[in-house]
Design a protein around this motif. Structure first.
Motif, mmCIF file in Angstrom:
data_model
loop_
_atom_site.group_PDB
_atom_site.id
_atom_site.type_symbol
_atom_site.label_atom_id
_atom_site.label_comp_id
_atom_site.label_asym_id
_atom_site.label_seq_id
_atom_site.Cartn_x
_atom_site.Cartn_y
_atom_site.Cartn_z
ATOM 1 N N THR A 184 4.547 -10.780 0.642
ATOM 2 C CA THR A 184 3.456 -10.660 1.617
ATOM 3 C C THR A 184 2.805 -9.294 1.506
ATOM 4 O OG1 THR A 184 4.620 -12.139 3.140
ATOM 5 C CG2 THR A 184 2.837 -10.804 4.058
ATOM 6 N N SER A 185 1.484 -9.275 1.420
ATOM 7 C CA SER A 185 0.762 -8.002 1.370
ATOM 8 C C SER A 185 0.847 -7.310 2.728
ATOM 9 C CB SER A 185 -0.701 -8.229 0.995
ATOM 10 O OG SER A 185 -1.439 -7.022 1.117
ATOM 11 N N PHE A 186 1.190 -6.047 2.699
ATOM 12 C CA PHE A 186 1.291 -5.261 3.931
ATOM 13 C C PHE A 186 -0.026 -5.282 4.701
ATOM 14 C CE2 PHE A 186 0.740 -1.191 6.135
ATOM 15 C CZ PHE A 186 1.858 -1.174 6.953
ATOM 16 N N TRP A 187 -1.137 -5.235 3.988
ATOM 17 C CA TRP A 187 -2.444 -5.124 4.625
ATOM 18 C C TRP A 187 -2.953 -6.465 5.140
ATOM 19 C CZ3 TRP A 187 -3.292 -0.268 5.556
ATOM 20 C CH2 TRP A 187 -2.729 0.688 4.707
ATOM 21 N N LYS A 188 -2.324 -7.540 4.705
ATOM 22 C CA LYS A 188 -2.747 -8.859 5.176
ATOM 23 C C LYS A 188 -1.941 -9.336 6.379
ATOM 24 C CE LYS A 188 -4.563 -10.530 0.764
ATOM 25 N NZ LYS A 188 -4.477 -11.590 -0.287
ATOM 26 N N VAL A 189 -0.946 -8.546 6.803
ATOM 27 C CA VAL A 189 -0.151 -8.916 7.964
ATOM 28 C C VAL A 189 -0.968 -8.703 9.235
ATOM 29 C CG1 VAL A 189 1.898 -8.363 9.332
ATOM 30 C CG2 VAL A 189 2.038 -8.390 6.840
#
Length: 261
Positions: free
Chosen positions: A78-83
């Motif tokens: 999971t992308s950190f920035w997409k959380v």
């Protein structure tokens, strides 16, 4: 005009060209810097460097950390920035045992999850399985266990749904210390007391009470038990008043026997 103030055009042309060249160079450098920065950002977001590295969970007691992470939907890919914090909170809160969840992102790539669980106030024993009963009245039929719990009392012999619902409200009002002192609660109605219950305490005493005044009566249990002789066990009656009946009547000492005439 004074001779010192005369500016020859041929002298200014090289300076103007130099300034234009410097300005063009600065503009080119700015464009190139932006371009390379853009490329680096694209590469970063597409690389594992932008993925979530750590997920920290706190506040959970009955649900495991792995279970909560699974509920969040966050993985190492999971992308950190997409959380999206609110979306993750909503996913976790869908579990019936979760009362509240908060999610926080911490740079560079850590997700912090804090949860509050609904308190387990009892377990309903049925078909050799212990089913958790929450303080909001919900029975977790999917979370049954074969192992006898020790964090809350077990309800034994409860078939009346209305009685369980009323008992749930009473148990929810009890202090955690009193709730933890109970082992089993048996539903034992009589003609005199239709909502009578028998409570087996962890310290060896037995309590006879009614559902209607259960929380009010049992909240005084620590003081009542402290006033009793710990070596003499028996039944503490709290239906109306408060009195103690030992299991075995006290034995008379030899000196207390009255001699026959």
């Amino acid at each position: 005009m004074e001779k010192g103030k005369v500016v020859v055009l041929e002298d200014r042309v090289p300076k103007l060209k130099e300034r234009r060249r410097q300005k063009a160079n600065r503009r080119l450098i700015a464009y190139l810097s932006f371009f390379f920065l853009f490329i680096l950002c694209v590469l970063y977001f597409q690389s594992p460097l932008s993925a979530v590295r750590h997920v920290e969970v706190s506040g959970n007691r009955h649900l495991s950390t792995e279970r909560i992470i699974s509920l969040s939907g966050i993985t190492k890919r999971t992308s950190f920035w997409k959380v999206k914090e609110q979306n993750v909170e909503a996913k976790i809160a869908r579990h019936p045992e979760i009362k509240e969840a908060t999610v926080e992102k911490q740079l560079p790539n850590t997700i912090v999850i804090r949860v509050r669980e609904w308190r387990r106030i009892a377990y309903v024993y049925d078909r050799q399985t212990f089913f958790p009963l929450l303080e909001n009245g919900r029975l977790l039929k999917q979370e049954g266990t074969k192992t006898a719990p020790s964090d809350a009392p077990v309800l034994v012999g409860w078939k009346n749904g209305d009685a369980i619902a009323e008992m749930t409200g009473q148990l929810a009002e009890l202090p955690a210390a009193v709730l933890g002192a109970m082992s089993e609660i048996h539903y034992k109605p009589t003609r005199e007391y239709e909502d009578r219950v028998i409570v087996y305490m962890n310290d060896g005493y037995e309590v006879s009470a009614t559902i209607r005044q259960f929380a009010d009566k049992l909240s005084h249990y620590p003081a009542i038990a402290a006033a009793l002789d710990r070596n003499v066990k028996g039944v503490i009656h709290l239906e109306v008043g408060s009195y103690f009946v030992p299991y075995d009547p006290p034995k008379k000492e030899d000196g207390d026997e009255t001699p026959s005439p």
